[in-house]
Write an enzyme that holds these catalytic residues in place. Structure first.
Site, short mmCIF file in Angstrom:
data_model
loop_
_atom_site.label_atom_id
_atom_site.label_comp_id
_atom_site.label_asym_id
_atom_site.label_seq_id
_atom_site.Cartn_x
_atom_site.Cartn_y
_atom_site.Cartn_z
N HIS A 14 -23.85 15.34 20.55
CA HIS A 14 -25.28 14.82 20.37
C HIS A 14 -25.60 13.73 21.41
CE1 HIS A 14 -25.15 16.60 16.30
NE2 HIS A 14 -26.48 16.18 16.19
N GLU A 33 -4.10 15.14 -5.62
CA GLU A 33 -4.92 14.35 -4.85
C GLU A 33 -4.99 14.62 -3.43
OE1 GLU A 33 -5.70 9.64 -3.77
OE2 GLU A 33 -4.24 10.13 -5.35
N ARG A 34 -3.76 14.86 -2.74
CA ARG A 34 -3.77 14.91 -1.16
C ARG A 34 -4.33 16.42 -0.98
NH1 ARG A 34 2.06 12.13 -0.72
NH2 ARG A 34 1.27 9.87 -0.44
N HIS A 93 17.67 0.59 -7.23
CA HIS A 93 16.57 1.68 -7.48
C HIS A 93 15.11 1.01 -7.54
CE1 HIS A 93 20.79 3.13 -8.58
NE2 HIS A 93 20.21 4.13 -8.12
N GLY A 106 0.82 -1.24 0.13
CA GLY A 106 -0.03 -0.03 0.03
C GLY A 106 1.04 1.35 0.00
N SER A 107 1.22 1.63 1.31
CA SER A 107 2.11 2.84 1.23
C SER A 107 3.44 2.66 0.55
CB SER A 107 2.48 3.06 2.59
OG SER A 107 1.26 3.43 3.51
N TYR A 139 7.40 8.31 -10.65
CA TYR A 139 7.70 9.69 -10.42
C TYR A 139 6.32 10.34 -11.08
CZ TYR A 139 12.24 7.94 -9.77
OH TYR A 139 13.43 7.55 -9.34
N ARG A 177 -31.43 21.59 21.13
CA ARG A 177 -31.54 20.60 22.14
C ARG A 177 -31.56 21.42 23.55
NH1 ARG A 177 -32.89 15.18 22.91
NH2 ARG A 177 -31.67 14.45 24.81
#
Length: 399
Positions: A358, A262-263, A196, A146-147, A253, A288
């Protein structure tokens, strides 16, 4: 100076940041009306069924899928701020999964096609995606990677006899994976140089109807129920050399560049989500009653709102200022990372505090506050976990 002439604070004044023009505000109002009128009424249903494909077609028809995309491919030719407006206003759909599915199309899959694709690829996939006629997804994460993007195992091997590439592997957590017409797929094309590991990664633009592409499983999630999330398999999938997206071996890259936009969009969405659950909870606190008065007038509750508002505004200013730098040609990776980290954290914190305000009602599905928490929680994982963000920031200081 007379007392009457002293400038007094006007807390009801509409807030407007310097990056936004009147045109941006008109766009904001247009998207908000659309979200409230055409999307919000279906939010509960789509939590059970996932949102339908007509949303893409409708948003393409309205021009919302190409706000910052080139006009030659059917976009509106707007600036980066217009994409922030979309991310913010889709919070009014009350449907985090929908916002995420749209963001995958507009801010994750489309940018690398437009930036690195050939003219043929742009005409075949980007233009119809902007019109909402084609749905895209992005394939990075795998069951065992993943990461650590360098650890992906999906391979694309060139068949010298035909000139084609043969792809084998799997991807998981793929938003839009069950409905997509094509996937921007991250693969290994060369594993000969372990020194690499980032050098042998290549992007492919793969049609999802090719033989060997298997949509294995619809994944069940804590939140974002309205989006479809797929486990995908690729078994001897053959694609021509023209399916390579960008440069051979430079995919790491390319995708690292894509992740920055995206971030930042994710950070904007997190801030908007936090603001939205804050606003709904503020209204609740004014209505309330307990012990003879509205709960918002108790100091302990009033201070909770003050703390939350301060953190939301801090995150918002980080996002806007960093977006200004991004729009003006800078590549502020450190600040984008900081904004994503902070916005994701405060969004979850705010949603959690809103559940607390709440009380028992916050734990009930009827009020929708627990859903906000479940949906916002993904921001601390998706597009780079908190831990990866901290690592990027730390390393940026030479540590």
């Amino acid at each position: 100076m007379a007392t009457a002439d002293v400038l007094k604070p006007d807390f009801a004044t509409q807030r407007k940041h310097f990056i936004f023009t009147d045109e941006h505000e008109q766009l904001r109002e247009s998207i908000r009306r659309f979200a409230i009128k055409e999307l919000q009424p279906h939010a509960e249903e789509w939590e059970e069924t996932t949102f339908p494909d007509w949303v893409f077609a409708r948003m393409g028809e309205l021009g919302f899928l190409g706000l910052d995309k080139p006009e030659r491919y059917g976009g509106q030719g707007g600036d980066y701020y217009s994409s922030l407006v979309l991310a913010e206003e889709l919070a009014h759909a009350h449907c985090g999964g929908l916002a995420m599915g749209i963001a995958v199309q507009t801010d994750m899959a489309l940018p690398p096609i437009l930036a690195f694709g050939t003219e043929e690829q742009k005409q075949q996939w980007a233009a119809p995606a902007i019109r909402g006629e084609r749905i895209l997804c992005l394939g990075i994460t795998e069951p065992d990677a993943g990461s650590d993007v360098a650890g992906i195992k999906t391979r694309a091997v060139r068949d010298d006899a035909t000139g084609e590439y043969v792809i084998n592997g799997s991807k998981t957590f793929i938003t839009n994976g069950h409905r997509a017409h094509a996937i921007v797929l991250v693969t290994k094309t060369d594993i000969s140089d372990p020194a690499h590991p980032h050098g042998g990664i290549t992007l492919f633009l793969v049609p999802m109807d090719l033989p060997g592409v298997i949509r294995e499983k619809k994944l069940q999630k804590l939140g974002m129920h309205a989006s479809d999330t797929a486990l995908l398999a690729f078994q001897d999938v053959r694609v021509p050399e023209s399916a390579v997206l960008g440069q051979l071996g430079k995919g790491f890259y390319h995708i690292s560049w894509e992740l920055q936009g995206e971030r930042l969009i994710g950070a904007a969405g997190a801030v908007a989500g936090a603001q939205h659950v804050f606003d709904r909870t503020l209204q609740y606190a004014k209505e309330r009653t307990a012990f003879g008065r509205e709960i918002g007038h108790f100091q302990v509750i009033r201070h909770k709102f003050a703390e939350m508002a301060t953190k939301i505004e801090t995150a918002r200013q980080m996002v806007y200022t960093t977006a200004w730098r991004f729009q003006n040609g800078e590549y502020p990776v450190r600040e984008i990372t900081m904004a994503k980290l902070y916005a994701a954290r405060i969004a979850v914190e705010v949603a959690d505090e809103c559940i607390q305000i709440h009380g028992g009602n916050g734990y009930m599905k009827e009020y929708g506050i627990e859903r906000s928490w479940r949906d916002l929680r993904l921001n601390r994982i998706g597009a780079g976990t908190d831990e990866i963000m901290l690592e990027v920031i730390g390393r940026s200081y030479g540590l």
